[in-house]
Enzyme design. Structure first.
Site, PDB file in Angstrom:
ATOM      1  N   SER A 186      -0.376 -45.449   6.992  1.00  0.00           N
ATOM      2  CA  SER A 186      -1.404 -45.156   6.003  1.00  0.00           C
ATOM      3  C   SER A 186      -1.067 -45.582   4.585  1.00  0.00           C
ATOM      4  O   SER A 186      -1.970 -45.827   3.788  1.00  0.00           O
ATOM      5  CB  SER A 186      -1.721 -43.658   6.020  1.00  0.00           C
ATOM      6  OG  SER A 186      -0.564 -42.899   5.709  1.00  0.00           O
ATOM      7  N   HIS A 214      -6.116 -44.008  11.279  1.00  0.00           N
ATOM      8  CA  HIS A 214      -6.589 -45.021  10.333  1.00  0.00           C
ATOM      9  C   HIS A 214      -7.039 -46.293  11.046  1.00  0.00           C
ATOM     10  O   HIS A 214      -6.985 -47.383  10.466  1.00  0.00           O
ATOM     11  CB  HIS A 214      -5.498 -45.345   9.313  1.00  0.00           C
ATOM     12  CG  HIS A 214      -5.299 -44.274   8.287  1.00  0.00           C
ATOM     13  ND1 HIS A 214      -6.068 -44.167   7.150  1.00  0.00           N
ATOM     14  CD2 HIS A 214      -4.413 -43.242   8.248  1.00  0.00           C
ATOM     15  CE1 HIS A 214      -5.666 -43.123   6.441  1.00  0.00           C
ATOM     16  NE2 HIS A 214      -4.658 -42.548   7.087  1.00  0.00           N
ATOM     17  N   LYS A 245     -12.020 -39.233   9.139  1.00  0.00           N
ATOM     18  CA  LYS A 245     -11.919 -40.484   8.394  1.00  0.00           C
ATOM     19  C   LYS A 245     -13.116 -41.366   8.753  1.00  0.00           C
ATOM     20  O   LYS A 245     -14.228 -41.084   8.327  1.00  0.00           O
ATOM     21  CB  LYS A 245     -10.571 -41.149   8.665  1.00  0.00           C
ATOM     22  CG  LYS A 245      -9.395 -40.360   8.071  1.00  0.00           C
ATOM     23  CD  LYS A 245      -8.080 -41.048   8.274  1.00  0.00           C
ATOM     24  CE  LYS A 245      -6.950 -40.375   7.510  1.00  0.00           C
ATOM     25  NZ  LYS A 245      -6.682 -38.994   7.888  1.00  0.00           N
TER      26      LYS A 245
END
Length: 397
Positions: A186, A214, A245
């Site tokens: 990340s 991610h 996310k």
């Protein structure tokens, strides 16, 4: 009692501030989107947001918001219970099935966050007879989860396959071995070499776990994450991830894995057994997110275009961007105080970003982690680059 420690804590906070490492929280008074309204700190008003994990722009997508509103009427606000007592609804089981199919895994179990998911895996699956081998740059939730288990712990340098193999050789007497890695790291935007990791796992009879927080939603041809990108969806044993996310940006996490692993987690995983069920509104809205991802490539294509444009324009302007094609585009600064000041100057110019410094990243590697979104327009990206150029000039003057 607290009076005796107040002075020490205050001194620690002062040290953090003096070192330029204090992390203030800016308040926004609008939905998460390409542009947000800052209500306090720095430059109040509307600014472009380039530091959220809202990769696909779904946090305020009309279809997702609409599904959430409908879900409130149908399913209620919250479960007020854990799953095995009276906290399971049809919508939870439906989302688990959909995530399993989307990720190519046999079963899925929902958690209140991916932090909890990672916290619940290791002590359930491993004990003192086993070994866990972890990438040095794995997320804090993986590090904390490993601390909870009694397995032998090994760590290899980021994406260093030779060191990983050495760790596998050193743990050949373990009953079970689990290699764990972030799919995308990340702070850097680097992608783990999953095919090679799976090859080593096959050679040394180890399991593979990937935290793909991610990546899921936008990495890989169908947005199924780094296992799809590397063609190893059938070779990864455990995938953890988040709904907070790219998949709508709310909260919630999951473990998608072999069916026996998920069955064991339902019986023994403490964050699952002792935490309230995921709010049904989030589960229902996440189903709509999956509908959007499975029926259109438009958002992923827009995100890739924005990412390529920002990276190329910033490189042309002389900024140091860590290499790659991920929408995490770290602008390397080095000095922590300078990174923080640059972020302040950018906010004054209408671009909301954050300076990252120790302990989030190593000493001397402070950066501004820019994150692109499908919600950004071409004009938004070009305006951000122009603001970086102008802010750099102000910082150096």
């Amino acid at each position: 009692m607290f009076d005796s420690v107040r002075e020490d804590i205050s001194a620690t906070l002062a040290e953090i501030t003096e070192a330029g490492l204090f992390k203030p929280e800016r308040v926004i008074g609008s939905p998460q989107s390409a542009a947000v309204t800052v209500t306090g700190g720095g430059r109040p008003g509307e600014v472009l947001n380039f530091c959220a994990n809202n990769y696909l722009g779904l946090a305020d997508h009309p279809a997702v918001v609409g599904a959430a509103k409908e879900a409130l009427d149908r399913w209620g606000y919250g479960m007020a219970s854990v799953r095995f007592i009276c906290g399971t609804q049809d919508v939870h089981k439906e989302l688990e099935a959909r995530l399993s199919a989307f990720l190519g895994q046999e079963d899925t179990i929902l958690y209140s966050s991916c932090f909890d998911a990672n916290g619940g895996v290791f002590e359930t699956v491993l004990d003192e007879r086993d070994a866990v081998i972890s990438d040095a740059l794995n997320h804090a939730s993986i590090i904390d989860g490993i601390r909870l288990c009694k397995a032998t712990r090994k760590r290899y340098a980021n994406r260093d396959l030779a060191e990983l193999e050495q760790c596998l050789k050193e743990t050949q007497d373990a009953r079970r071995r689990l290699i764990v890695t972030d799919g995308v790291f990340s702070m850097d935007g680097y992608v783990a070499p999953l095919r090679e990791i799976c090859d080593l796992a096959d050679r040394y009879d180890a399991m593979v776990m990937v935290d793909d927080s991610h990546a899921v939603g936008f990495v890989g041809p169908g947005g199924r994450g780094t296992p799809e990108l590397h063609g190893v969806m059938d070779r990864v044993d455990i995938i953890t991830g988040t709904l907070g996310k790219a998949l709508g940006g709310a909260s919630g996490g999951y473990v998608a894995a072999r069916r026996e692993i998920v069955a064991l987690l339902r019986q023994r995983s403490r964050p699952y057994l002792f935490s309230n069920s995921l709010a049904p509104v989030i589960a229902a809205a996440s189903l709509t997110v999956l509908d959007l991802l499975e029926t259109s490539h438009e958002l992923r294509e827009r995100l890739r275009a924005n990412t390529a444009l920002f990276r190329s324009k910033m490189t042309e302007a002389g900024f140091e961007i860590l290499p790659g094609d991920h929408p995490i585009a770290p602008v390397m600064i080095g000095d922590a105080a300078k990174a923080g000041k640059l972020a302040e100057l950018l906010l004054e110019r209408g671009v909301y970003v954050i300076g990252f410094s120790f302990p989030v990243v190593p000493h001397g590697q402070a950066r501004i982690r820019v994150q692109l979104s499908a919600a950004h327009s071409t004009e938004d990206v070009e305006r951000a680059v122009a603001a970086f150029i102008d802010a750099r000039a102000a910082l150096e003057s």
